[in-house]
Design a protein around this motif. Sequence first.
Motif, mmCIF file in Angstrom:
data_model
loop_
_atom_site.group_PDB
_atom_site.id
_atom_site.type_symbol
_atom_site.label_atom_id
_atom_site.label_comp_id
_atom_site.label_asym_id
_atom_site.label_seq_id
_atom_site.Cartn_x
_atom_site.Cartn_y
_atom_site.Cartn_z
ATOM 1 N N ALA A 372 -21.541 -6.531 13.025
ATOM 2 C CA ALA A 372 -20.974 -7.899 13.035
ATOM 3 C C ALA A 372 -20.967 -8.443 14.374
ATOM 4 N N LEU A 373 -20.839 -7.668 15.479
ATOM 5 C CA LEU A 373 -20.838 -8.270 17.019
ATOM 6 C C LEU A 373 -22.210 -8.892 17.102
ATOM 7 N N GLU A 374 -23.377 -8.183 16.666
ATOM 8 C CA GLU A 374 -24.570 -8.918 16.772
ATOM 9 C C GLU A 374 -24.546 -10.254 16.204
ATOM 10 N N GLY A 375 -24.334 -9.967 14.861
ATOM 11 C CA GLY A 375 -24.056 -11.296 14.116
ATOM 12 C C GLY A 375 -23.413 -12.658 14.867
ATOM 13 N N VAL A 376 -22.241 -12.371 15.359
ATOM 14 C CA VAL A 376 -21.219 -13.276 15.785
ATOM 15 C C VAL A 376 -21.857 -13.590 17.073
ATOM 16 N N ARG A 377 -22.436 -12.897 17.905
ATOM 17 C CA ARG A 377 -23.080 -13.355 19.224
ATOM 18 C C ARG A 377 -24.296 -14.291 18.897
ATOM 19 N N ALA A 378 -24.971 -13.829 17.680
ATOM 20 C CA ALA A 378 -25.984 -14.769 17.267
ATOM 21 C C ALA A 378 -25.877 -16.059 17.037
ATOM 22 N N GLU A 379 -24.521 -16.125 16.096
ATOM 23 C CA GLU A 379 -24.074 -17.363 15.692
ATOM 24 C C GLU A 379 -23.436 -18.164 16.719
ATOM 25 N N ASN A 380 -22.866 -17.631 17.603
ATOM 26 C CA ASN A 380 -22.358 -18.399 18.934
ATOM 27 C C ASN A 380 -23.568 -19.029 19.684
ATOM 28 N N SER A 381 -24.483 -18.438 19.766
ATOM 29 C CA SER A 381 -25.643 -18.983 20.523
ATOM 30 C C SER A 381 -26.138 -20.438 19.914
ATOM 31 N N VAL A 382 -25.992 -20.440 18.540
ATOM 32 C CA VAL A 382 -26.454 -21.753 17.913
ATOM 33 C C VAL A 382 -25.251 -22.506 17.496
ATOM 34 N N GLY A 383 -23.833 -22.436 17.967
ATOM 35 C CA GLY A 383 -22.747 -23.080 17.895
ATOM 36 C C GLY A 383 -21.839 -22.973 16.467
ATOM 37 N N LEU A 384 -21.929 -21.827 15.747
ATOM 38 C CA LEU A 384 -21.374 -21.404 14.741
ATOM 39 C C LEU A 384 -20.271 -20.792 14.714
ATOM 40 N N ARG A 385 -19.888 -19.872 16.015
ATOM 41 C CA ARG A 385 -19.012 -19.197 16.164
ATOM 42 C C ARG A 385 -18.446 -19.393 17.725
ATOM 43 N N THR A 386 -17.066 -19.325 17.988
ATOM 44 C CA THR A 386 -16.475 -19.462 19.066
ATOM 45 C C THR A 386 -16.489 -18.199 20.076
ATOM 46 N N ILE A 387 -15.987 -18.363 21.367
ATOM 47 C CA ILE A 387 -15.964 -17.396 22.426
ATOM 48 C C ILE A 387 -14.642 -16.360 21.805
ATOM 49 N N LEU A 388 -13.892 -16.908 20.951
ATOM 50 C CA LEU A 388 -12.865 -16.052 20.515
ATOM 51 C C LEU A 388 -13.250 -15.269 19.587
ATOM 52 N N ASP A 389 -14.299 -15.727 18.609
ATOM 53 C CA ASP A 389 -14.863 -14.717 17.593
ATOM 54 C C ASP A 389 -15.436 -13.663 18.142
ATOM 55 N N ILE A 390 -16.082 -13.875 19.424
ATOM 56 C CA ILE A 390 -16.943 -12.788 19.951
ATOM 57 C C ILE A 390 -15.864 -11.797 20.504
ATOM 58 N N LEU A 391 -14.915 -12.313 21.162
ATOM 59 C CA LEU A 391 -13.942 -11.294 21.555
ATOM 60 C C LEU A 391 -13.063 -10.597 20.648
ATOM 61 N N ASN A 392 -12.889 -11.149 19.392
ATOM 62 C CA ASN A 392 -12.470 -10.389 18.483
ATOM 63 C C ASN A 392 -13.236 -9.375 17.862
ATOM 64 N N ALA A 393 -14.459 -9.692 17.720
ATOM 65 C CA ALA A 393 -15.465 -8.684 17.245
ATOM 66 C C ALA A 393 -15.678 -7.408 18.174
ATOM 67 N N GLU A 394 -15.616 -8.049 19.546
ATOM 68 C CA GLU A 394 -16.036 -6.720 20.574
ATOM 69 C C GLU A 394 -14.735 -5.993 20.463
ATOM 70 N N GLN A 395 -13.417 -6.508 20.296
ATOM 71 C CA GLN A 395 -12.159 -5.733 20.339
ATOM 72 C C GLN A 395 -12.129 -4.934 18.871
ATOM 73 N N GLU A 396 -12.797 -5.553 17.822
ATOM 74 C CA GLU A 396 -12.712 -4.651 16.554
ATOM 75 C C GLU A 396 -13.692 -3.352 16.767
ATOM 76 N N LEU A 397 -14.732 -3.723 17.419
ATOM 77 C CA LEU A 397 -15.718 -2.812 17.666
ATOM 78 C C LEU A 397 -15.042 -1.417 18.692
ATOM 79 N N LEU A 398 -14.407 -1.913 19.643
ATOM 80 C CA LEU A 398 -13.773 -1.024 20.545
ATOM 81 C C LEU A 398 -12.664 -0.212 19.629
ATOM 82 N N ASN A 399 -11.731 -0.828 19.036
ATOM 83 C CA ASN A 399 -10.807 -0.037 17.985
ATOM 84 C C ASN A 399 -11.358 0.997 17.022
ATOM 85 N N SER A 400 -12.650 0.523 16.574
ATOM 86 C CA SER A 400 -13.243 1.551 15.497
ATOM 87 C C SER A 400 -13.754 2.705 16.371
ATOM 88 N N GLN A 401 -14.441 2.376 17.464
ATOM 89 C CA GLN A 401 -15.094 3.623 18.312
ATOM 90 C C GLN A 401 -14.013 4.434 18.640
#
Length: 481
Positions: A372-401
Amino acid sequence: MARTLSIGIAAAALAAPQTPAMAETLREALLLAYQTNPTLNAARAGQRATDENVPISLADGRPSVNVNGSYQENVRTSANSFTAPSRLATGTVEAQLPIYQGGTVRNRTLAARDRVEAGQAELRSTEANLFTNVVAAYLDVISNRNIVELNENQVRVLDTNLQATSDRFEIGDLTRTDVAQAEARLSTARSRLEQAEAERQAAEENYLRLVGDWPDTLEAPPPLPALPNSPDAAEDIAIVQNPDLIAAQHRVDASRRDVGVARGSRMPRLSAFARGNYTNYLDTLGGAVGGQFVQEETTATVGLQATLPLYQGGRPAAQVRQAQARQSQAMETALATERAVVADVRAAFSRYRAALQVIESTRVAVEANELALEGVRAENSVGLRTILDILNAEQELLNSQVDLVTARRNAYVAGFNLLAAMGQAEAADLGLDGGVLYNAAGNYERVRNIWFDWDEDPRPVPQSTRTVDNPERDIVTNPEN
């Protein structure tokens, strides 16, 4: 049952020193705690004291010999006593052999033996509890160090994100809101890192308390042995092997013997005796009366002495009733211990199975969040996701780890708790061999038949290590974080 854990942690038994300078494997940590933990060493000393109750009880049925001596000056004698000596010295030797004591010696000795066996089982339980705590502390250090690393990585990632966000803000690609969100997440990550560092330090302090030395670079623990497939199978093993339950059953047997001891106070007693006396009047026997008097005399007597209690004010009956009440208490305590053992086994089995399922689900969550984090970063690069979406995805990954690290720790500890509840987590089960095992039964066999009054052990010295000999280590943190 397979002994995978025993094989795994005993693989280096012959090569490892008996007292490792610093434990790096689970076996070394268990061995160091086994040798230097004050709680365990205190329990061993207490068991040695319990062992002595058997020779103390046996002494009541063994012969006794006493020697008495006296010197006497008759500073004033009766005026009508013409032959009274002015002084005399006497000596007496008396030997007594108990023949029948109403069964009290036999029952008291058997009760002491039962309590020795109960104490040996309780010592096994103390070992198992210590090892359970050491395993938990060992896994806590590993998991908390991993969590610190995850949080350090999160701080680095968020710091990079903040730099990139600031750069894009400078060129007008992002807003000030995006920068503020990145700054907030970075500050939160730094505070979580500080908390993780504190938890790691607490885990290492607990490890030091139990093991006696600071943890170094700890290796992954060996696999647990094959555990039962059902709680009923685990329960069957625990009913036979759990040391707490074994100790409770021996205490019931001892309390039954105590009733016999109390009843013996109403029974007749018979003993044989031999007594010899020597008196020397020091040439003063005869006084003013002339004639020859023997100035020394010896006498000897042998015989039997019988005592038949007729009435003791109701004391024996009260002692019997008291012993019976304590027997009832011991029986109920044994049942309560059985309930606790069964409940512990079932709960440990349930926690272990649940922890395994949590590992699988969190592992899937980590893989999904990475994707999901890879996808959000890719979508952000084309303007489909915001920085907040990336931050949320990174936090979700940390929590699961973090959840995965915690779940793996919980599963291993729960499995070891199940072994302990089944009575299979003691030194002999864990491969702590190589001549270091404490032989509680050997000490009992050593002291049980000692007759000599002057047989003593060496002066006691502490066997455990002191925490103050391991000064607090400085916690190194990255000042840039």
